[in-house]
Design a protein around this motif. Structure first.
Motif, PDB file in Angstrom:
ATOM      1  N   GLY A   7      33.905 -13.457 -10.514  1.00  0.00           N
ATOM      2  CA  GLY A   7      35.015 -12.669 -10.001  1.00  0.00           C
ATOM      3  C   GLY A   7      35.852 -12.072 -11.124  1.00  0.00           C
ATOM      4  O   GLY A   7      36.288 -10.920 -11.049  1.00  0.00           O
TER       5      GLY A   7
ATOM      6  N   HIS B  96      30.997  -4.181  -1.542  1.00  0.00           N
ATOM      7  CA  HIS B  96      30.491  -5.088  -2.577  1.00  0.00           C
ATOM      8  C   HIS B  96      31.536  -6.159  -2.899  1.00  0.00           C
ATOM      9  O   HIS B  96      31.217  -7.349  -3.015  1.00  0.00           O
ATOM     10  N   ARG B  97      32.782  -5.757  -3.022  1.00  0.00           N
ATOM     11  CA  ARG B  97      33.857  -6.718  -3.285  1.00  0.00           C
ATOM     12  C   ARG B  97      34.059  -7.663  -2.107  1.00  0.00           C
ATOM     13  O   ARG B  97      34.272  -8.865  -2.297  1.00  0.00           O
TER      14      ARG B  97
ATOM     15  N   TRP C 169      41.994  -3.014  -8.953  1.00  0.00           N
ATOM     16  CA  TRP C 169      41.365  -4.288  -8.586  1.00  0.00           C
ATOM     17  C   TRP C 169      42.450  -5.363  -8.539  1.00  0.00           C
ATOM     18  O   TRP C 169      43.370  -5.349  -9.371  1.00  0.00           O
ATOM     19  N   PRO C 170      42.424  -6.293  -7.568  1.00  0.00           N
ATOM     20  CA  PRO C 170      41.363  -6.533  -6.565  1.00  0.00           C
ATOM     21  C   PRO C 170      41.466  -5.653  -5.324  1.00  0.00           C
ATOM     22  O   PRO C 170      40.561  -5.656  -4.504  1.00  0.00           O
TER      23      PRO C 170
ATOM     24  N   GLY D 298      33.965  -9.239 -12.526  1.00  0.00           N
ATOM     25  CA  GLY D 298      34.036  -8.103 -11.613  1.00  0.00           C
ATOM     26  C   GLY D 298      35.314  -7.310 -11.807  1.00  0.00           C
ATOM     27  O   GLY D 298      35.305  -6.075 -11.799  1.00  0.00           O
TER      28      GLY D 298
ATOM     29  N   GLU E 223      31.571   0.297  -3.033  1.00  0.00           N
ATOM     30  CA  GLU E 223      32.342  -0.550  -3.942  1.00  0.00           C
ATOM     31  C   GLU E 223      33.219  -1.537  -3.177  1.00  0.00           C
ATOM     32  O   GLU E 223      33.302  -2.714  -3.523  1.00  0.00           O
ATOM     33  N   TRP E 224      33.863  -1.060  -2.108  1.00  0.00           N
ATOM     34  CA  TRP E 224      34.725  -1.930  -1.298  1.00  0.00           C
ATOM     35  C   TRP E 224      33.906  -3.025  -0.625  1.00  0.00           C
ATOM     36  O   TRP E 224      34.293  -4.206  -0.636  1.00  0.00           O
TER      37      TRP E 224
ATOM     38  N   CYS F 243      41.857  -1.902  -3.305  1.00  0.00           N
ATOM     39  CA  CYS F 243      41.182  -0.607  -3.447  1.00  0.00           C
ATOM     40  C   CYS F 243      42.157   0.464  -2.989  1.00  0.00           C
ATOM     41  O   CYS F 243      42.507   0.520  -1.811  1.00  0.00           O
TER      42      CYS F 243
END
Length: 315
Positions: free
Chosen positions: A123, A79-80, A56-57, A126, A76-77, A59
């Motif tokens: 953030g 979502h970010r 993170w941040p 996350g 997941e990607w 991938c």
């Protein structure tokens, strides 16, 4: 002279309302995007994709992991990516509010700044969710902050939306606020159950059953509060149709949420869309109560004016 003054005043009012109208539309778009983001986050969790991107941040060290892309990595990607876009939207909202602060209500720039602070904290959570390997307290705080950010946006959007109350809401706003707080706490308990996989643990090895039962048992309090909101709304004469509609909506969402919860429990989380719908409906239920509460306070604030108008009309 009168004909000259009236257009000038109207033009001035339009000049001041134009930024507020643009901001209101932007806030409501952020509300919808945030609700979708929470649904995507729930999908990521139930599909066991929370650690599909191990760093993170980035991938897999890149902005777009094409070589490693599969369904879990994509969830997941994406979502970010969606969260980053909402963060940019919240930053833009704060900048626009401060830039046009002379033409806006005094509270609005500060509310936008508070929302920006929440999304920045979100953030950080996350990132910690990944680096701390889905630690349950961080995952729970992650959803709790998202719901608080969502509620803040709803308060802003509802407060900026044109509304002329009837002055009959009475104590309904306080009842709505109580129900909203209880639903928020119930959502946190649900996040705790999900982040600790308490349902699986309880059904398989009889562990963490107290966590699961706390979520099931606590549902009584928000349910009673929502039923009270609906019942009092029905019994309040001349209540604004929007408030009555919102009250009925919360009752319908409550019934749907309970049915989804029972189905999720009976099917042992085997049907992922049910679990995602359970969280999404919970967020929608919280949102409808927040809107009901804000409009109820605005309705109560108009009571003296409404009463004066009725007195003048009678005379």
């Amino acid at each position: 002279m009168t004909e000259f003054i009236v257009p000038q005043t109207s033009a001035k009012a339009q000049k001041h309302s134009a930024p507020q109208d643009r901001i209101r539309r932007w806030v409501w778009k952020l509300c919808i995007a945030t609700l979708i983001l929470m649904a995507i986050g729930s999908t990521t969790r139930v599909m066991n994709a929370g650690l599909a991107c191990p760093d993170w941040p980035l991938c897999y060290g890149t902005l777009v992991p094409r070589a490693q892309m599969n369904l879990q990595v994509f969830l997941e990607w994406f979502h970010r990516l969606d969260a980053a876009l909402i963060g940019v939207g919240a930053l833009s909202l704060s900048v626009i509010c401060w830039w046009n602060r002379r033409q806006l209500p005094g509270w609005l720039p500060w509310a936008a700044t508070f929302a920006l602070g929440l999304i920045m904290f979100q953030g950080v959570l996350g990132g910690l969710t990944v680096t701390q390997l889905l630690r349950f307290d961080i995952v729970t705080a992650h959803l709790g902050t998202a719901l608080l950010f969502f509620s803040t946006l709803l308060v802003m959007g509802t407060a900026l939306t044109p509304y002329q109350g009837t002055g009959t809401a009475g104590k309904l706003p306080w009842l709505g606020l109580t129900a909203a707080i209880l639903v928020y706490l119930q959502s946190l308990l649900g996040a705790l159950v999900a982040s600790r996989w308490a349902l699986h643990q309880c059904l398989t090895v009889k562990a963490l059953c107290s966590v699961m039962y706390s979520h099931i048992g606590f549902v009584v309090l928000p349910s009673l509060a929502i039923i009270a909101v609906v019942w009092m709304s029905w019994r309040t004469p001349a209540l604004h149709p929007t408030l009555r509609l919102l009250a009925n909506m919360t009752g319908g969402l409550l019934l749907l949420q309970i049915l989804l919860g029972i189905a999720t429990l009976r099917l042992h989380l085997q049907i992922e869309p049910l679990t995602v719908a359970h969280q999404a409906v919970g967020a929608a239920l919280l949102g409808s109560l927040v809107i009901f509460t804000v409009l109820g306070w605005r309705d109560s604030a108009s009571a003296p004016i409404t009463g004066l108008r009725a007195f003048l009309a009678a005379r």
